[in-house]
Design an enzyme around this catalytic site. Structure first.
Site, PDB file in Angstrom:
ATOM      1  N   SER A   1       0.832  -1.200   0.000  1.00 26.04           N
ATOM      2  CA  SER A   1       0.000   0.000   0.000  1.00 26.04           C
ATOM      3  C   SER A   1       0.866   1.248   0.000  1.00 26.04           C
ATOM      4  CB  SER A   1      -0.857  -0.019   1.265  1.00 26.04           C
ATOM      5  OG  SER A   1      -1.420   1.242   1.513  1.00 26.04           O
TER       6      SER A   1
ATOM      7  N   TYR B   1      -1.649  -0.868  11.039  1.00 27.49           N
ATOM      8  CA  TYR B   1      -1.915  -1.445   9.712  1.00 27.49           C
ATOM      9  C   TYR B   1      -0.740  -1.164   8.776  1.00 27.49           C
ATOM     10  CZ  TYR B   1      -3.574  -1.735   4.906  1.00 27.49           C
ATOM     11  OH  TYR B   1      -3.671  -2.005   3.560  1.00 27.49           O
TER      12      TYR B   1
ATOM     13  N   LYS C   1       2.150  -3.705   6.894  1.00 27.29           N
ATOM     14  CA  LYS C   1       2.532  -3.764   5.471  1.00 27.29           C
ATOM     15  C   LYS C   1       4.041  -3.558   5.319  1.00 27.29           C
ATOM     16  CE  LYS C   1      -1.386  -4.603   3.653  1.00 27.29           C
ATOM     17  NZ  LYS C   1      -1.622  -5.842   2.914  1.00 27.29           N
TER      18      LYS C   1
HETATM   19  P1  NAD Z   1     -10.975  -7.226   1.598  1.00 27.16           P
HETATM   20  O1  NAD Z   1     -11.162  -7.213   3.063  1.00 27.16           O
HETATM   21  O2  NAD Z   1     -12.153  -6.942   0.727  1.00 27.16           O
HETATM   22  O3  NAD Z   1     -10.347  -8.611   1.142  1.00 27.16           O
HETATM   23  C1  NAD Z   1      -9.453  -9.342   1.946  1.00 27.16           C
HETATM   24  C2  NAD Z   1      -9.905 -10.788   1.952  1.00 27.16           C
HETATM   25  O4  NAD Z   1      -8.999 -11.540   2.763  1.00 27.16           O
HETATM   26  C3  NAD Z   1     -11.307 -10.990   2.550  1.00 27.16           C
HETATM   27  O5  NAD Z   1     -12.083 -11.766   1.661  1.00 27.16           O
HETATM   28  C4  NAD Z   1     -11.053 -11.720   3.868  1.00 27.16           C
HETATM   29  O6  NAD Z   1     -12.104 -12.612   4.184  1.00 27.16           O
HETATM   30  C5  NAD Z   1      -9.748 -12.434   3.573  1.00 27.16           C
HETATM   31  N1  NAD Z   1      -8.918 -12.710   4.761  1.00 27.16           N
HETATM   32  C6  NAD Z   1      -8.594 -11.859   5.773  1.00 27.16           C
HETATM   33  N2  NAD Z   1      -7.803 -12.468   6.673  1.00 27.16           N
HETATM   34  C7  NAD Z   1      -7.609 -13.732   6.213  1.00 27.16           C
HETATM   35  C8  NAD Z   1      -6.888 -14.848   6.700  1.00 27.16           C
HETATM   36  N3  NAD Z   1      -6.191 -14.783   7.842  1.00 27.16           N
HETATM   37  N4  NAD Z   1      -6.913 -15.999   5.987  1.00 27.16           N
HETATM   38  C9  NAD Z   1      -7.605 -16.079   4.820  1.00 27.16           C
HETATM   39  N5  NAD Z   1      -8.314 -15.054   4.333  1.00 27.16           N
HETATM   40  C10 NAD Z   1      -8.306 -13.891   5.001  1.00 27.16           C
HETATM   41  O7  NAD Z   1      -9.789  -6.188   1.251  1.00 27.16           O
HETATM   42  P2  NAD Z   1      -9.322  -5.582  -0.143  1.00 27.16           P
HETATM   43  O8  NAD Z   1      -9.737  -4.156  -0.180  1.00 27.16           O
HETATM   44  O9  NAD Z   1      -9.696  -6.479  -1.254  1.00 27.16           O
HETATM   45  O10 NAD Z   1      -7.748  -5.588   0.067  1.00 27.16           O
HETATM   46  C11 NAD Z   1      -6.946  -6.672  -0.353  1.00 27.16           C
HETATM   47  C12 NAD Z   1      -5.493  -6.431   0.040  1.00 27.16           C
HETATM   48  O11 NAD Z   1      -5.058  -5.193  -0.516  1.00 27.16           O
HETATM   49  C13 NAD Z   1      -5.282  -6.316   1.559  1.00 27.16           C
HETATM   50  O12 NAD Z   1      -4.062  -6.943   1.880  1.00 27.16           O
HETATM   51  C14 NAD Z   1      -5.191  -4.828   1.785  1.00 27.16           C
HETATM   52  O13 NAD Z   1      -4.420  -4.522   2.915  1.00 27.16           O
HETATM   53  C15 NAD Z   1      -4.502  -4.376   0.506  1.00 27.16           C
HETATM   54  N6  NAD Z   1      -4.785  -2.972   0.181  1.00 27.16           N
HETATM   55  C16 NAD Z   1      -6.078  -2.541   0.091  1.00 27.16           C
HETATM   56  C17 NAD Z   1      -6.360  -1.209  -0.164  1.00 27.16           C
HETATM   57  C18 NAD Z   1      -7.773  -0.703  -0.226  1.00 27.16           C
HETATM   58  O14 NAD Z   1      -7.989   0.508  -0.122  1.00 27.16           O
HETATM   59  N7  NAD Z   1      -8.793  -1.551  -0.410  1.00 27.16           N
HETATM   60  C19 NAD Z   1      -5.292  -0.300  -0.368  1.00 27.16           C
HETATM   61  C20 NAD Z   1      -3.983  -0.777  -0.296  1.00 27.16           C
HETATM   62  C21 NAD Z   1      -3.745  -2.119  -0.017  1.00 27.16           C
END
Ligand code: NAD
Ligand code: UDP
Length: 337
Positions: A124, A148, A152
């Site tokens: 991120s 958080y 990362k």
């Molecule tokens: P999200 O919460 O929609 O998806 C994450 C998925 O991971 C969910 O389906 C959840 O059930 C699953 N999960 C969580 N912990 C788990 C575990 N221990 N074992 C198995 N499954 C698990 O989030 P997203 O927005 O799709 O983000 C995906 C990734 O991108 C994350 O790592 C997040 O930190 C990163 N990210 C997101 C954003 C954003 O703004 N959405 C920005 C930068 C980085």
């Protein structure tokens, strides 16, 4: 190519699965459904006409990961699974370090046992902390302002050390800016549980009548209209960035780091206006105090991804808002159980 997609039922993971299928690759979803619903997979099937293998499991379960990777002859892993709410991470740091940091270490250990040496990690722009200037290039200094962000950054550092000891691996760190929007079909989108933390889900819930008004966190930042400026990127462009990463560097030994953003900054009020135009709805808002830990502005220099991955975000702000509205208006309560 067979790709294990941890967190594949989530917002970015589900859109990436669609683009993997469109690119002729085979995703296998591994998710514990902590923040997603199994009906996401039916939507993926509706949009692509293809079914996706789903393993319900936790990334901290090494045996299940090894078994899944061996059984499906996995070539590469895209690792989305994790917790992502900044405010919650301040209250529950252990949970964040356990899921995001320990979870990733277990995953890499399992990959080693299964003989899979290609990993793409969801990082991120938060790893840039409060950047000294914009646009941000990949060589800017990194820091963390909350648990958080620290999780990362710690994962990035662990993977860097791991790669130094295992240089034959391909490890790609993708630093996302602000993903918004949804699949143009309106069948998939972002479905936050409870009160949304992020701007665009909140805006779209106000437009659809689920919330009364948006609180704009601060109008006294040193930005053109005083509200915070971010680099919003369409989730389909972000998804395509993963396909480009797999194709261009996924089989190439190295530690590869890329920003995935558009290179454009938009303020909170720009986003409200664009959303009103796309939806034809009024988005009521009130100016509120700054949110602790927020920075004034943040946008990417994405030229490295453009040169090496031959990837560039192409979808406009208008498209991001139209697609968000399409999803939100057709699924006002999100995914079915
Ligand atoms: P999200 O919460 O929609 O998806 C994450 C998925 O991971 C969910 O389906 C959840 O059930 C699953 N999960 C969580 N912990 C788990 C575990 N221990 N074992 C198995 N499954 C698990 O989030 P997203 O927005 O799709 O983000 C995906 C990734 O991108 C994350 O790592 C997040 O930190 C990163 N990210 C997101 C954003 C954003 O703004 N959405 C920005 C930068 C980085
Ligand atoms: N924001 C806001 N009201 C909200 C949520 C967010 O004004 O209800 C602002 C926030 O201060 C920031 C921008 O919108 O300037 C993007 O916030 P978000 O949480 O979506 O992303 P991040 O802060 O992680 O970049």
């Amino acid at each position: 190519m067979k790709v294990l997609v941890t967190g594949g039922m989530g917002y970015i993971g589900s859109h990436t699965c669609i683009q993997l299928l469109e690119a002729g690759m085979t995703p296998v979803i591994f998710d514990n459904l902590y923040n997603s619903k199994v009906s996401v997979n039916e939507r993926i099937q509706r949009v692509t006409g293809q079914s996706v293998e789903f393993v319900e499991g936790d990334i901290r379960n090494k045996a299940l990961l090894v078994d899944t990777m061996k059984r499906h002859n996995i070539d590469s892993v895209i690792h989305f699974a994790g917790l992502k709410a900044v405010g919650e991470s301040v209250a529950k740091p252990l949970e964040y370090f356990d899921n995001n940091v320990s979870g990733t270490l277990v995953l890499v250990d399992a990959m080693r046992d299964a003989g899979v040496t290609s990993l793409v990690f969801s990082s991120s722009a938060t790893v840039y902390g409060d950047p000294a200037s914009v646009p941000i290039t990949e060589d800017f200094p990194t820091s963390a302002t909350n648990p958080y962000g620290r999780s990362k950054l710690m994962v990035e550092e662990c993977l860097t050390d791991f790669h130094a000891a295992n240089p034959q691996w391909s490890i790609t760190l993708l630093r996302y800016f602000n993903p918004v929007g949804s699949h143009p079909s309106g069948d998939l989108g972002e479905d936050p549980q409870g009160i949304p933390n992020n701007l665009m889900p909140f805006v779209s819930q106000v437009a659809v009548g689920r919330r009364e008004f948006l609180s704009v966190f601060g109008d006294d930042y040193p930005t053109p209209d005083g509200t915070g400026v971010r680099d919003y990127i369409h989730v389909m462009d972000l998804a395509d960035g993963h396909i480009a990463a797999l194709n261009k560097v996924g089989q190439q030994a190295g530690l590869h780091i890329f920003n995935l953003g558009t290179g454009n900054g938009s303020s909170v009020l720009d986003m409200v206006k664009a959303f009103e135009q796309a939806s034809g709805k009024t988005v009521a808002y009130k100016i509120a105090p700054r949110r602790p830990g927020d920075i004034a502005e943040c946008w990417a220099d994405s030229s490295k991804a453009e040169t090496i991955l031959q990837w560039k975000a192409t979808r406009s702000l208008q498209q991001m808002c139209e697609d968000t509205w399409h999803w939100q208006s057709e699924n006002p309560k999100g995914y079915p159980e």
